[in-house]
Design a protein around this motif. Structure first.
Motif, mmCIF file in Angstrom:
data_model
loop_
_atom_site.group_PDB
_atom_site.id
_atom_site.type_symbol
_atom_site.label_atom_id
_atom_site.label_comp_id
_atom_site.label_asym_id
_atom_site.label_seq_id
_atom_site.Cartn_x
_atom_site.Cartn_y
_atom_site.Cartn_z
ATOM 1 N N THR A 76 39.831 110.554 46.339
ATOM 2 C CA THR A 76 39.147 109.450 45.400
ATOM 3 C C THR A 76 37.421 109.507 45.404
ATOM 4 O OG1 THR A 76 39.149 107.950 47.472
ATOM 5 C CG2 THR A 76 41.262 107.958 45.581
ATOM 6 N N LYS A 77 37.069 109.064 44.046
ATOM 7 C CA LYS A 77 35.794 109.111 43.760
ATOM 8 C C LYS A 77 35.452 107.736 43.068
ATOM 9 C CE LYS A 77 32.241 111.838 41.326
ATOM 10 N NZ LYS A 77 31.917 112.817 40.373
ATOM 11 N N TYR A 78 34.293 107.450 43.492
ATOM 12 C CA TYR A 78 33.645 106.000 43.175
ATOM 13 C C TYR A 78 32.298 105.985 42.335
ATOM 14 C CZ TYR A 78 37.660 103.918 45.717
ATOM 15 O OH TYR A 78 38.865 103.733 46.393
ATOM 16 N N LEU A 79 32.266 105.409 41.201
ATOM 17 C CA LEU A 79 31.061 105.521 40.497
ATOM 18 C C LEU A 79 30.201 104.172 40.726
ATOM 19 C CD1 LEU A 79 29.221 106.756 38.311
ATOM 20 C CD2 LEU A 79 30.499 105.672 36.734
ATOM 21 N N GLY A 80 28.957 104.479 41.275
ATOM 22 C CA GLY A 80 28.130 103.544 41.716
ATOM 23 C C GLY A 80 27.296 102.656 40.419
#
Length: 376
Positions: A76-80
């Motif tokens: 999973t990848k989260y955009l900040g």
């Protein structure tokens, strides 16, 4: 050189531990040598236990398992937004029973966290910062001051108004069950948990069958930092770069190359590393160790040393003179030591101190990482 962690970055990342994991472990080497690949099937299991949820039955919609599934091999990848360290990636390294080990990377630091689901609570039980290697830490439980920094992420009953006090004295509360959340991956109806710190407030949003999809931290003075789900890919491995040191063709020193490692959830590090050392295309003969060599055990000890025990074939298949043997040993020590970020490696063969026709190590004597003979 790894980045120094700023106080703000730590403040932002520590609350993210329960949602963070790695896709691309140790720092990539700056060496420009060709990169080869050592892969492991994502669907494979290992002697660390099967990669599965703590329950084979579908989770009830009102349970923590529904909102935070222990899913294997999901990247999973989260955009900040609002801070350079608000973006991060997540990978589950190990799952066994009611515990899961995750690793998180926000581009500035990498942290391993062990989660435990018990007594209607999902809580952090152990964390290790600056961890750029992979090792099973599921059995570890923090104590003392370290334990006081760990949080309860979710607590049943999953109802609005249910609240709890974290070990640090910070309160959390379920404040919404149907919050409407927008992310780069889509819009969701989420359970909202609000945690109130002395100078900030954080809202975590969990979606059934997916886990954390968004985190919003209000730092005051109109400063808001958010991390939103950007990608969730199943059956994807964790990858790392391993710098392997091997004798050059003239047996005058050590050359180095970068090899890509690939791990599914619950894959065993010693098995993957052994295969990597057997497949070094740039090395004379294409390997650093013999084809039948296995690593019996491999771990980082509390004394700051790595302990590795090879099978007897490590010596019997080496077939090298004194100079070549010394370089092979130094190459193995440099490779393993650098992977773990330590200077001392205690290397044994079949449980005994290293011994060959040329070299005899005393009981308790260890090898030291040494780059003196590494060719530039």
């Amino acid at each position: 050189m790894r980045k120094k962690v700023s106080n703000l970055m730590v403040a932002l990342l520590v609350p993210l531990l329960a949602s963070c994991s790695l896709f691309g472990g140790s720092d990539a080497s700056s060496d420009s040598s060709a990169v080869s690949s050592v892969s492991s099937s994502v669907s494979s299991s290992s002697d660390s236990g099967s990669a599965s949820s703590s329950s084979s039955e579908p989770a009830d919609a009102t349970t923590i398992e529904a909102y935070y599934p222990f899913s294997a091999s999901v990247f999973t990848k989260y955009l900040g937004e609002g801070n350079e360290y608000a973006s991060f990636t997540v990978y589950p390294q190990y799952i066994e029973g009611n515990r899961m080990q995750i690793t998180s990377n926000n581009g500035g630091t990498q942290i391993v966290t062990v989660l435990e689901l018990a007594d209607g609570e999902l809580r952090e039980v152990f964390t290790r910062p600056e961890t750029y290697f992979r090792e099973n830490m599921l059995e570890k439980t923090a104590s003392g001051d370290a334990a006081n920094q760990l949080d309860i992420l979710l607590k049943e009953p999953l109802e609005v108004g249910n609240s709890w006090m974290n070990a640090s004295g910070v309160p959390s509360e379920i404040t919404n069950l149907t919050a409407q959340i927008e992310t780069p991956m889509g819009n969701f109806e989420a359970l909202e948990v609000t945690t109130t710190y002395e100078a900030s407030t954080t809202k975590d949003y969990y979606v059934k069958d997916m886990g954390l999809v968004k985190r919003v931290t209000d730092l005051g003075d109109d400063m808001v930092v958010s991390s939103s789900l950007e990608a969730r890919n199943e059956n994807v491995p964790e990858t790392q770069q391993l710098r392997v040191f091997y004798p050059d063709s003239e047996l005058m020193g050590l050359d180095a190359t970068s090899i890509a490692l690939s791990y599914a959830t619950n894959d065993v590090t010693r098995t993957i590393l052994a295969e990597a050392l057997k497949n070094v295309p740039d090395a004379p003969g294409g390997s650093l160790i013999g084809p039948n060599v296995s690593i019996n055990s491999l771990s980082l000890s509390d004394d700051g040393r790595v302990y590795v025990d090879f099978s007897q074939e490590f010596v019997s298949e080496m077939n090298a003179g004194t100079s070549a043997e010394s370089l092979i040993l130094q190459g193995v020590v440099n490779t393993i030591g650098e992977y773990y970020g330590v200077q001392e490696v205690y290397l044994t063969v079949a449980g005994n101190p290293y011994e060959s026709g040329h070299i005899l190590m005393a009981e308790g004597a260890y090898f030291t990482v040494d780059y003196t003979n590494v060719n530039e």
